[in-house]
Write a protein that holds these residues in place. Structure first.
Motif, PDB file in Angstrom:
ATOM      1  N   MET A   1       6.405 -27.013  14.960  1.00  0.00           N
ATOM      2  CA  MET A   1       7.272 -27.386  16.070  1.00  0.00           C
ATOM      3  C   MET A   1       7.704 -26.117  16.781  1.00  0.00           C
ATOM      4  SD  MET A   1       9.835 -30.425  14.762  1.00  0.00           S
ATOM      5  CE  MET A   1      10.507 -30.574  16.426  1.00  0.00           C
ATOM      6  N   ALA A   2       8.116 -26.283  18.003  1.00  0.00           N
ATOM      7  CA  ALA A   2       8.685 -25.160  18.762  1.00  0.00           C
ATOM      8  C   ALA A   2       9.978 -25.657  19.397  1.00  0.00           C
ATOM      9  CB  ALA A   2       7.688 -24.686  19.834  1.00  0.00           C
ATOM     10  N   PRO A   3      10.972 -24.762  19.560  1.00  0.00           N
ATOM     11  CA  PRO A   3      11.003 -23.326  19.285  1.00  0.00           C
ATOM     12  C   PRO A   3      10.833 -22.985  17.798  1.00  0.00           C
ATOM     13  CG  PRO A   3      12.819 -23.970  20.714  1.00  0.00           C
ATOM     14  CD  PRO A   3      12.234 -25.226  20.165  1.00  0.00           C
ATOM     15  N   LEU A   4      10.774 -21.696  17.525  1.00  0.00           N
ATOM     16  CA  LEU A   4      10.397 -21.195  16.216  1.00  0.00           C
ATOM     17  C   LEU A   4      11.298 -21.686  15.098  1.00  0.00           C
ATOM     18  CD1 LEU A   4       8.365 -19.318  14.788  1.00  0.00           C
ATOM     19  CD2 LEU A   4       9.992 -17.438  15.151  1.00  0.00           C
ATOM     20  N   HIS A   5      12.601 -21.835  15.358  1.00  0.00           N
ATOM     21  CA  HIS A   5      13.504 -22.265  14.282  1.00  0.00           C
ATOM     22  C   HIS A   5      13.134 -23.652  13.765  1.00  0.00           C
ATOM     23  CE1 HIS A   5      15.670 -23.415  18.078  1.00  0.00           C
ATOM     24  NE2 HIS A   5      15.788 -24.563  17.435  1.00  0.00           N
ATOM     25  N   HIS A   6      12.603 -24.501  14.640  1.00  0.00           N
ATOM     26  CA  HIS A   6      12.170 -25.831  14.190  1.00  0.00           C
ATOM     27  C   HIS A   6      10.893 -25.756  13.351  1.00  0.00           C
ATOM     28  CE1 HIS A   6      15.316 -27.907  16.145  1.00  0.00           C
ATOM     29  NE2 HIS A   6      14.849 -27.832  17.373  1.00  0.00           N
ATOM     30  N   HIS A   7      10.071 -24.747  13.598  1.00  0.00           N
ATOM     31  CA  HIS A   7       8.879 -24.544  12.778  1.00  0.00           C
ATOM     32  C   HIS A   7       9.270 -24.283  11.330  1.00  0.00           C
ATOM     33  CE1 HIS A   7       4.992 -22.962  11.442  1.00  0.00           C
ATOM     34  NE2 HIS A   7       5.633 -21.876  11.019  1.00  0.00           N
TER      35      HIS A   7
ATOM     36  N   LEU B   1      15.962  -9.825  20.686  1.00  0.00           N
ATOM     37  CA  LEU B   1      14.642 -10.136  20.144  1.00  0.00           C
ATOM     38  C   LEU B   1      14.527 -11.592  19.707  1.00  0.00           C
ATOM     39  CD1 LEU B   1      11.856  -9.034  19.314  1.00  0.00           C
ATOM     40  CD2 LEU B   1      12.833  -8.552  17.057  1.00  0.00           C
ATOM     41  N   ILE B   2      15.538 -12.118  19.037  1.00  0.00           N
ATOM     42  CA  ILE B   2      15.491 -13.509  18.579  1.00  0.00           C
ATOM     43  C   ILE B   2      15.344 -14.460  19.753  1.00  0.00           C
ATOM     44  CG2 ILE B   2      16.885 -15.377  17.584  1.00  0.00           C
ATOM     45  CD1 ILE B   2      15.580 -13.651  15.490  1.00  0.00           C
ATOM     46  N   PHE B   3      16.116 -14.239  20.808  1.00  0.00           N
ATOM     47  CA  PHE B   3      16.026 -15.108  21.979  1.00  0.00           C
ATOM     48  C   PHE B   3      14.620 -15.101  22.567  1.00  0.00           C
ATOM     49  CE2 PHE B   3      20.743 -14.019  22.814  1.00  0.00           C
ATOM     50  CZ  PHE B   3      21.159 -15.057  21.984  1.00  0.00           C
ATOM     51  N   PHE B   4      14.031 -13.921  22.669  1.00  0.00           N
ATOM     52  CA  PHE B   4      12.730 -13.820  23.314  1.00  0.00           C
ATOM     53  C   PHE B   4      11.594 -14.322  22.411  1.00  0.00           C
ATOM     54  CE2 PHE B   4      15.187 -10.957  26.010  1.00  0.00           C
ATOM     55  CZ  PHE B   4      14.796 -11.422  27.260  1.00  0.00           C
ATOM     56  N   VAL B   5      11.724 -14.156  21.117  1.00  0.00           N
ATOM     57  CA  VAL B   5      10.726 -14.713  20.204  1.00  0.00           C
ATOM     58  C   VAL B   5      10.778 -16.236  20.233  1.00  0.00           C
ATOM     59  CG1 VAL B   5      10.108 -14.961  17.764  1.00  0.00           C
ATOM     60  CG2 VAL B   5      10.601 -12.701  18.697  1.00  0.00           C
ATOM     61  N   GLU B   6      11.976 -16.784  20.285  1.00  0.00           N
ATOM     62  CA  GLU B   6      12.122 -18.243  20.396  1.00  0.00           C
ATOM     63  C   GLU B   6      11.454 -18.753  21.675  1.00  0.00           C
ATOM     64  OE1 GLU B   6      13.167 -20.007  17.808  1.00  0.00           O
ATOM     65  OE2 GLU B   6      15.355 -20.093  17.845  1.00  0.00           O
TER      66      GLU B   6
ATOM     67  N   MET C   1      12.495 -25.253   5.134  1.00  0.00           N
ATOM     68  CA  MET C   1      13.594 -24.306   4.973  1.00  0.00           C
ATOM     69  C   MET C   1      14.892 -24.912   5.511  1.00  0.00           C
ATOM     70  SD  MET C   1      13.800 -20.337   6.321  1.00  0.00           S
ATOM     71  CE  MET C   1      12.211 -19.974   5.560  1.00  0.00           C
ATOM     72  N   HIS C   2      15.983 -24.761   4.781  1.00  0.00           N
ATOM     73  CA  HIS C   2      17.256 -25.312   5.215  1.00  0.00           C
ATOM     74  C   HIS C   2      17.748 -24.573   6.451  1.00  0.00           C
ATOM     75  CE1 HIS C   2      21.457 -26.620   5.182  1.00  0.00           C
ATOM     76  NE2 HIS C   2      21.074 -27.595   4.365  1.00  0.00           N
ATOM     77  N   GLU C   3      18.401 -25.304   7.353  1.00  0.00           N
ATOM     78  CA  GLU C   3      18.811 -24.678   8.615  1.00  0.00           C
ATOM     79  C   GLU C   3      19.824 -23.557   8.419  1.00  0.00           C
ATOM     80  OE1 GLU C   3      21.565 -26.677  11.449  1.00  0.00           O
ATOM     81  OE2 GLU C   3      21.119 -28.462  10.262  1.00  0.00           O
ATOM     82  N   VAL C   4      20.658 -23.642   7.393  1.00  0.00           N
ATOM     83  CA  VAL C   4      21.622 -22.565   7.148  1.00  0.00           C
ATOM     84  C   VAL C   4      20.890 -21.263   6.818  1.00  0.00           C
ATOM     85  CG1 VAL C   4      23.472 -21.747   5.643  1.00  0.00           C
ATOM     86  CG2 VAL C   4      23.443 -24.131   6.389  1.00  0.00           C
ATOM     87  N   LYS C   5      19.850 -21.355   6.010  1.00  0.00           N
ATOM     88  CA  LYS C   5      19.082 -20.158   5.653  1.00  0.00           C
ATOM     89  C   LYS C   5      18.379 -19.583   6.885  1.00  0.00           C
ATOM     90  CE  LYS C   5      17.229 -19.741   1.662  1.00  0.00           C
ATOM     91  NZ  LYS C   5      16.397 -19.856   0.428  1.00  0.00           N
ATOM     92  N   ILE C   6      17.866 -20.450   7.734  1.00  0.00           N
ATOM     93  CA  ILE C   6      17.206 -19.990   8.963  1.00  0.00           C
ATOM     94  C   ILE C   6      18.204 -19.254   9.847  1.00  0.00           C
ATOM     95  CG2 ILE C   6      16.009 -20.717  11.067  1.00  0.00           C
ATOM     96  CD1 ILE C   6      15.086 -23.213   9.482  1.00  0.00           C
ATOM     97  N   VAL C   7      19.372 -19.852  10.032  1.00  0.00           N
ATOM     98  CA  VAL C   7      20.392 -19.262  10.899  1.00  0.00           C
ATOM     99  C   VAL C   7      20.841 -17.904  10.373  1.00  0.00           C
ATOM    100  CG1 VAL C   7      22.769 -19.510  11.719  1.00  0.00           C
ATOM    101  CG2 VAL C   7      21.204 -21.462  11.815  1.00  0.00           C
ATOM    102  N   VAL C   8      21.140 -17.831   9.074  1.00  0.00           N
ATOM    103  CA  VAL C   8      21.608 -16.568   8.494  1.00  0.00           C
ATOM    104  C   VAL C   8      20.538 -15.489   8.615  1.00  0.00           C
ATOM    105  CG1 VAL C   8      22.297 -15.423   6.350  1.00  0.00           C
ATOM    106  CG2 VAL C   8      23.251 -17.660   6.937  1.00  0.00           C
TER     107      VAL C   8
END
Length: 387
Positions: A348-354, A316-321, A360-367
């Motif tokens: 921004m896209a992909p979603l994690h950059h948004h 799901l994460i891959f496809f949402v990105e 939001m800190h990248e560690v929190k996004i990743v976790v």
């Protein structure tokens, strides 16, 4: 190779304890341990060599509407995906039955997209051409792999009994028939299943490979997510290859698919070991060498065990990105055509950059993305039980 050697020694000399080599669970465990050790022991050496050769990441900045500053990551060694691929392939060759069609095909799929990813990284970081391998060449590689995977799975004689069917989620002992067009013309006796299955295989491989590549934008995100997805695939491969479990859960029994458990275990372990170096702050990035190959591996495994319809949930994460990029690009072009000024759905896209652009800190996004993946993997496995 070790599997065949130990099998030979057991047959010839009957040494005590060698019989366990026939158990897939034993070889899957050994493959995981081997992959883990290879990645950990050789990872630092590869990183040192990449640093010595100054093979570092080239950082691009986002649009002014939401710039995410990754300038501090410039120069971090990339192409670390070779560590993952080396760990996976060596472990599989040592402990897997590489003469089985499923095993050599998944090895081919990994190497195929690994070569295309390596070429892209090489052009970017060695030749200093930021454009890398052309999108057309990447698409050609993904399409070519999809055609190979689809053709082998459909036309190989050993797989003839299941070539036209795949498992349907939530429906016990119900299967989708790719030869639906041929079934509408039973009097003609024509098998048209390949006309649907092979395009599905091409789309699945291309979409998943690109989706993993798009997800590889934060320290540990793609590696950690792929490791969790691979653990789900370990279970799916083992269930598909086990007659008792397959019958109990009402899914297709694929006798040789159990060997894919060895590969999937090595995949999960190699990605987890890579996090030792790729976790925040990353000392190496996998690059396209790893991302494209991992996406191809995940999609090919799903196609082999007839679980391609579960991929949107499992990954799901891959496809949402990937979807976030499609939405962003499509909406920007639409609004620019209508109003003359392109607008964006996400900062921004992909979603994690948004989420990064929101502060939001990248560690929190990743976790958090990992936690979501744990839930989607468990939900995928739960679909087998609630049929």
């Amino acid at each position: 190779m070790l599997y065949y050697l130990l099998q030979y020694l057991e047959a010839q000399y009957h040494p005590p304890g060698f019989q366990v080599i026939e158990f897939i669970t034993v070889r899957a465990t050994l493959a995981a341990i081997t992959a883990l050790l290879i990645a950990l022991l050789f990872g630092q050496r590869v990183i040192g060599w990449l640093q010595q050769k100054q093979i570092g990441e080239v950082v691009r900045h986002g649009p002014a509407s939401g710039v995410v500053d990754h300038a501090h990551k410039a120069g971090t060694p990339t192409m670390g995906g070779v560590v993952i691929l080396m760990a996976i392939l060596i472990s599989t060759v040592l402990w897997g039955a590489i003469m089985e069609v499923y095993v050599w095909l998944i090895i081919l799929a990994t190497l195929w997209m690994g070569v295309f990813g390596f070429a892209d990284d090489y052009i970017k970081v060695v030749r200093k051409d930021k454009s890398g391998l052309s999108a057309r060449m990447k698409l050609a590689g993904q399409t070519g792999l999809g055609l190979i995977v689809g053709s082998v799975l459909y036309f190989h004689p050993a797989l003839a009994d299941v070539r036209n069917i795949t498992d349907l989620p939530f429906l016990r002992n119900w299967h989708f028939n790719y030869n639906i067009l041929g079934d509408l013309l039973p009097q003609a006796g024509i098998d048209l299943g390949w006309m649907l299955f092979i395009p599905v295989a091409v789309f699945t491989v291309t979409a998943t490979s690109n989706a993993v590549n798009l997800t590889d934008g934060l320290d540990g995100l793609a590696a950690g997510t792929t490791a969790l997805v691979a653990l789900g695939l370990v279970a799916l491969c083992y269930i598909s290859g086990n007659a008792i479990l397959a019958e109990y859960l009402g899914v297709l029994h694929l006798p040789s698919a159990g060997e894919l458990t060895i590969y999937a275990s090595a995949l999960a372990a190699a990605c987890l070991a890579f996090l030792w170096f790729n976790g925040h702050p990353a000392t190496v990035f996998m690059g396209d060498t790893g991302a494209l190959a991992l996406g191809a591996a995940v999609s090919t495994l799903a196609l082999m065990v007839k679980k391609e319809l579960l991929l949107p949930l499992l990954c799901l994460i891959f496809f949402v990105e990937s979807l976030s990029v499609i939405v962003q690009t499509s909406y920007f072009r639409y609004t620019r055509k209508k109003t003359g000024t392109g607008r964006r759905v996400f900062r921004m896209a992909p979603l994690h950059h948004h989420f990064e652009a929101l502060g939001m800190h990248e560690v929190k996004i990743v976790v958090r993305f990992w936690i979501i993946t744990v839930l989607t993997v468990l939900a995928t496995l739960l679909t087998l039980r609630i049929q």
